[in-house]
Design a protein around this motif. Structure first.
Motif, PDB file in Angstrom:
ATOM      1  N   ARG A 159       0.847  -1.185   0.000  1.00 31.31           N
ATOM      2  CA  ARG A 159       0.000   0.000   0.000  1.00 31.31           C
ATOM      3  C   ARG A 159       0.879   1.230   0.000  1.00 31.31           C
ATOM      4  N   ARG A 160       0.643   2.124  -0.935  1.00 32.68           N
ATOM      5  CA  ARG A 160       1.427   3.349  -1.012  1.00 32.68           C
ATOM      6  C   ARG A 160       0.911   4.419  -0.064  1.00 32.68           C
ATOM      7  N   PHE A 161      -0.395   4.385   0.213  1.00 34.96           N
ATOM      8  CA  PHE A 161      -0.986   5.393   1.080  1.00 34.96           C
ATOM      9  C   PHE A 161      -1.508   4.712   2.335  1.00 34.96           C
ATOM     10  N   ILE A 162      -1.130   5.249   3.458  1.00 34.64           N
ATOM     11  CA  ILE A 162      -1.622   4.742   4.730  1.00 34.64           C
ATOM     12  C   ILE A 162      -2.317   5.898   5.441  1.00 34.64           C
ATOM     13  N   ALA A 163      -3.566   5.714   5.774  1.00 34.41           N
ATOM     14  CA  ALA A 163      -4.310   6.761   6.472  1.00 34.41           C
ATOM     15  C   ALA A 163      -3.775   6.886   7.895  1.00 34.41           C
ATOM     16  N   THR A 164      -3.319   8.068   8.261  1.00 27.21           N
ATOM     17  CA  THR A 164      -2.740   8.277   9.590  1.00 27.21           C
ATOM     18  C   THR A 164      -3.604   9.168  10.471  1.00 27.21           C
ATOM     19  N   THR A 165      -4.648   9.748   9.898  1.00 25.45           N
ATOM     20  CA  THR A 165      -5.513  10.628  10.667  1.00 25.45           C
ATOM     21  C   THR A 165      -6.815   9.912  10.994  1.00 25.45           C
ATOM     22  N   ASP A 166      -7.168   9.914  12.272  1.00 25.08           N
ATOM     23  CA  ASP A 166      -8.419   9.311  12.710  1.00 25.08           C
ATOM     24  C   ASP A 166      -9.239  10.398  13.401  1.00 25.08           C
TER      25      ASP A 166
END
Length: 102
Positions: A32-39
């Protein structure tokens, strides 16, 4: 797979390797190139953007900051950066293995 074939002297296009693996029922691990870091779905307080209506017309009138993490060979580190909003120059930064320590 393509790199292993290249080491053996066999040059193959990555699309052909993908097609042959799919035909033989082999599932490659997909990076995965993009990892969601904001929750944003949390019960913690959300602070207002105090700089929303501020337009600086010179340096050192408004500083903005952000924190992110950067992947390195040994894992990852957190990077906190403070920028001058007018010039976009870095005013200060901190790098560390924990978000809670400077």
């Amino acid at each position: 797979m393509q790199a292993a074939l290249r080491q053996r002297g066999i040059v193959v296009n990555h699309k052909k390797v993908r097609r042959l693996m799919r035909e033989h029922g082999l599932q490659p691990r997909i990076r995965r190139r993009f990892i969601a870091t904001t929750d944003s779905d949390h019960e913690l307080p959300i602070f207002p953007n105090l700089a929303k209506n501020v337009t600086p017309d010179g340096p050192n009138q408004l500083w903005v900051s952000d924190i992110t993490y950067v992947t390195i060979a040994a894992g990852f580190v957190y990077v906190a950066v403070i920028l001058d909003a007018w010039s976009r120059k870095v005013v200060g930064y901190a790098i560390g293995r924990s978000k809670t320590r400077a």
